[in-house]
Every structure is written in C-alpha cells, then in structure tokens.
Design a protein around this motif. Structure first.
Motif, mmCIF file in Angstrom:
data_model
loop_
_atom_site.group_PDB
_atom_site.id
_atom_site.type_symbol
_atom_site.label_atom_id
_atom_site.label_comp_id
_atom_site.label_asym_id
_atom_site.label_seq_id
_atom_site.Cartn_x
_atom_site.Cartn_y
_atom_site.Cartn_z
ATOM 1 N N LEU A 186 -29.650 -59.988 15.885
ATOM 2 C CA LEU A 186 -29.471 -61.074 16.848
ATOM 3 C C LEU A 186 -28.702 -62.226 16.219
ATOM 4 C CD1 LEU A 186 -31.411 -61.895 19.734
ATOM 5 C CD2 LEU A 186 -31.306 -63.827 18.217
ATOM 6 N N LYS A 187 -29.030 -62.567 14.992
ATOM 7 C CA LYS A 187 -28.314 -63.647 14.306
ATOM 8 C C LYS A 187 -26.840 -63.284 14.118
ATOM 9 C CE LYS A 187 -31.035 -65.951 11.094
ATOM 10 N NZ LYS A 187 -31.770 -65.937 9.820
ATOM 11 N N GLU A 188 -26.585 -62.023 13.805
ATOM 12 C CA GLU A 188 -25.217 -61.570 13.585
ATOM 13 C C GLU A 188 -24.414 -61.512 14.882
ATOM 14 O OE1 GLU A 188 -23.271 -57.236 12.784
ATOM 15 O OE2 GLU A 188 -25.060 -57.749 11.627
ATOM 16 N N ARG A 189 -24.988 -60.943 15.932
ATOM 17 C CA ARG A 189 -24.247 -60.680 17.168
ATOM 18 C C ARG A 189 -24.172 -61.876 18.105
ATOM 19 N NH1 ARG A 189 -26.845 -54.715 17.373
ATOM 20 N NH2 ARG A 189 -25.495 -53.870 15.770
ATOM 21 N N LYS A 190 -25.129 -62.795 18.023
ATOM 22 C CA LYS A 190 -25.088 -63.987 18.859
ATOM 23 C C LYS A 190 -24.715 -65.235 18.071
ATOM 24 C CE LYS A 190 -27.474 -64.176 22.744
ATOM 25 N NZ LYS A 190 -28.599 -64.463 23.616
ATOM 26 N N ASN A 191 -24.450 -65.058 16.783
ATOM 27 C CA ASN A 191 -24.026 -66.147 15.904
ATOM 28 C C ASN A 191 -25.065 -67.277 15.888
ATOM 29 O OD1 ASN A 191 -22.420 -67.347 14.025
ATOM 30 N ND2 ASN A 191 -21.020 -68.244 15.516
ATOM 31 N N ILE A 192 -26.319 -66.899 15.669
ATOM 32 C CA ILE A 192 -27.417 -67.861 15.557
ATOM 33 C C ILE A 192 -27.774 -67.975 14.084
ATOM 34 C CG2 ILE A 192 -29.823 -68.306 16.149
ATOM 35 C CD1 ILE A 192 -29.361 -66.820 18.746
ATOM 36 N N LYS A 193 -27.894 -69.194 13.596
ATOM 37 C CA LYS A 193 -28.186 -69.404 12.181
ATOM 38 C C LYS A 193 -29.687 -69.499 11.899
ATOM 39 C CE LYS A 193 -23.771 -70.590 11.001
ATOM 40 N NZ LYS A 193 -23.090 -69.492 11.586
ATOM 41 N N ASN A 194 -30.463 -69.979 12.865
ATOM 42 C CA ASN A 194 -31.869 -70.270 12.674
ATOM 43 C C ASN A 194 -32.739 -69.068 13.072
ATOM 44 O OD1 ASN A 194 -34.355 -71.446 12.498
ATOM 45 N ND2 ASN A 194 -33.868 -73.191 13.807
ATOM 46 N N THR A 195 -33.699 -68.719 12.215
ATOM 47 C CA THR A 195 -34.587 -67.601 12.504
ATOM 48 C C THR A 195 -35.519 -67.911 13.665
ATOM 49 O OG1 THR A 195 -34.530 -66.969 10.183
ATOM 50 C CG2 THR A 195 -36.298 -66.051 11.486
ATOM 51 N N ARG A 196 -35.982 -69.143 13.770
ATOM 52 C CA ARG A 196 -36.859 -69.519 14.889
ATOM 53 C C ARG A 196 -36.158 -69.359 16.232
ATOM 54 N NH1 ARG A 196 -40.047 -74.929 13.328
ATOM 55 N NH2 ARG A 196 -41.496 -73.916 11.932
ATOM 56 N N SER A 197 -34.899 -69.732 16.287
ATOM 57 C CA SER A 197 -34.134 -69.581 17.531
ATOM 58 C C SER A 197 -33.981 -68.107 17.883
ATOM 59 C CB SER A 197 -32.760 -70.215 17.389
ATOM 60 O OG SER A 197 -32.870 -71.585 17.169
ATOM 61 N N ALA A 198 -33.766 -67.276 16.884
ATOM 62 C CA ALA A 198 -33.637 -65.843 17.122
ATOM 63 C C ALA A 198 -34.943 -65.265 17.662
ATOM 64 C CB ALA A 198 -33.231 -65.130 15.834
ATOM 65 N N ASN A 212 -35.428 -66.361 21.228
ATOM 66 C CA ASN A 212 -34.543 -65.603 22.102
ATOM 67 C C ASN A 212 -35.138 -64.227 22.402
ATOM 68 O OD1 ASN A 212 -32.304 -63.998 23.064
ATOM 69 N ND2 ASN A 212 -31.024 -65.718 22.428
ATOM 70 N N ILE A 213 -35.686 -63.568 21.398
ATOM 71 C CA ILE A 213 -36.295 -62.258 21.603
ATOM 72 C C ILE A 213 -37.531 -62.381 22.485
ATOM 73 C CG2 ILE A 213 -37.504 -60.382 20.427
ATOM 74 C CD1 ILE A 213 -35.517 -60.782 18.108
ATOM 75 N N GLU A 214 -38.336 -63.415 22.277
ATOM 76 C CA GLU A 214 -39.521 -63.619 23.122
ATOM 77 C C GLU A 214 -39.123 -63.854 24.579
ATOM 78 O OE1 GLU A 214 -41.601 -66.814 21.259
ATOM 79 O OE2 GLU A 214 -42.535 -65.504 19.770
ATOM 80 N N ASN A 215 -38.066 -64.632 24.802
ATOM 81 C CA ASN A 215 -37.584 -64.853 26.171
ATOM 82 C C ASN A 215 -37.092 -63.555 26.792
ATOM 83 O OD1 ASN A 215 -38.171 -67.565 26.246
ATOM 84 N ND2 ASN A 215 -36.139 -68.205 25.581
ATOM 85 N N ALA A 216 -36.417 -62.732 26.005
ATOM 86 C CA ALA A 216 -35.937 -61.451 26.520
ATOM 87 C C ALA A 216 -37.097 -60.550 26.913
ATOM 88 C CB ALA A 216 -35.063 -60.763 25.475
ATOM 89 N N LEU A 217 -38.151 -60.553 26.111
ATOM 90 C CA LEU A 217 -39.307 -59.719 26.437
ATOM 91 C C LEU A 217 -40.045 -60.235 27.670
ATOM 92 C CD1 LEU A 217 -40.730 -59.020 22.870
ATOM 93 C CD2 LEU A 217 -39.315 -57.540 24.290
ATOM 94 N N THR A 219 -41.347 -58.612 16.988
ATOM 95 C CA THR A 219 -39.996 -58.270 16.579
ATOM 96 C C THR A 219 -40.004 -57.685 15.175
ATOM 97 O OG1 THR A 219 -37.771 -59.124 16.332
ATOM 98 C CG2 THR A 219 -39.554 -60.591 15.713
ATOM 99 N N THR A 220 -38.874 -57.147 14.765
ATOM 100 C CA THR A 220 -38.699 -56.635 13.410
ATOM 101 C C THR A 220 -37.639 -57.463 12.702
ATOM 102 O OG1 THR A 220 -37.005 -55.074 14.116
ATOM 103 C CG2 THR A 220 -39.286 -54.285 14.112
#
Length: 118
Positions: A16-28, A31-36, A8-9
C-alpha cells in the motif's frame, strides 16, 4: 502491555505504501481498515466486475474493491495484499442488442449521421 492487532500483514502495508505513495504506516493501516469496512465485495457488482473479483480471490481469500484498488483478504479478515484495479472496472458498459460497443463515442457519431440521412 497492550498490543493492538491490526487486520493486515506487513506485506500489505508495504504494498500500500509503495502503490499509493503513502509514507506513514498509520495512514496505510487506516486505509486498509477503511477498505475492510467500506469496500464492496463481488456480490455488489454486475457480471464482469463480479467475475473479475471472484477470479482474483483464490485459495480461501476474497477480493474487496475500494477506491480503484483491489484488496485481497483471507478467511480471517486479514488483508494480505492490494493492487490497482483495471481501468474498465466500474465503468458503465454500452450494448447494441447483445453486442458490446467498444468505442461508444465513435458508435454515436456513426449512428447519429445515419439517423439524420434516413
């Protein structure tokens, strides 16, 4: 020192944090790994969805749909950005012959009434 390279970049994490309202970088990142891993690319969809994903994937990138979001991935497999898919994406479409029915409930009401009169 062991460093882990995430697919990821920083831009995609912040979006992702902005649009899904996620505060934690690990969760973001998770989420990207699951999407891939679990997301669907353009080949898995019907014509309109496929065309939409192909048009969104520009300049050696591909688009992946996962959980109502579109993830743009470059040729190396690194997520570049993400955004929400349109409301019609993934919904079943109804046709009367070759003509698309825009308002299915209204169509059913008008045709049921006409069928009962005949």
């Amino acid at each position: 020192m062991n460093t882990v390279i995430y697919p990821t970049t920083l831009h995609s994490i912040s979006r992702l944090k902005e649009r899904k309202n996620i505060k934690n970088t690990r969760s973001a990142i998770k989420n990207i790994e699951n999407a891939l891993k679990k997301g669907k690319n353009a080949d898995a969809f019907t014509s309109w969805e496929r065309d939409y994903l192909i048009n969104e994937a520009k300049a050696d990138c591909s688009a992946i749909a996962y959980n109502n979001y579109c993830y743009i991935v470059n040729e190396c497999g690194c997520c570049v950005t993400m955004y929400k898919l349109p409301a019609w994406f993934g919904k079943k479409k109804h046709f009367d012959g070759k003509e698309r029915i825009r308002n299915y409930k209204k169509y059913c009401k008008s045709h049921i009434c006409n069928d009962w009169i005949s």
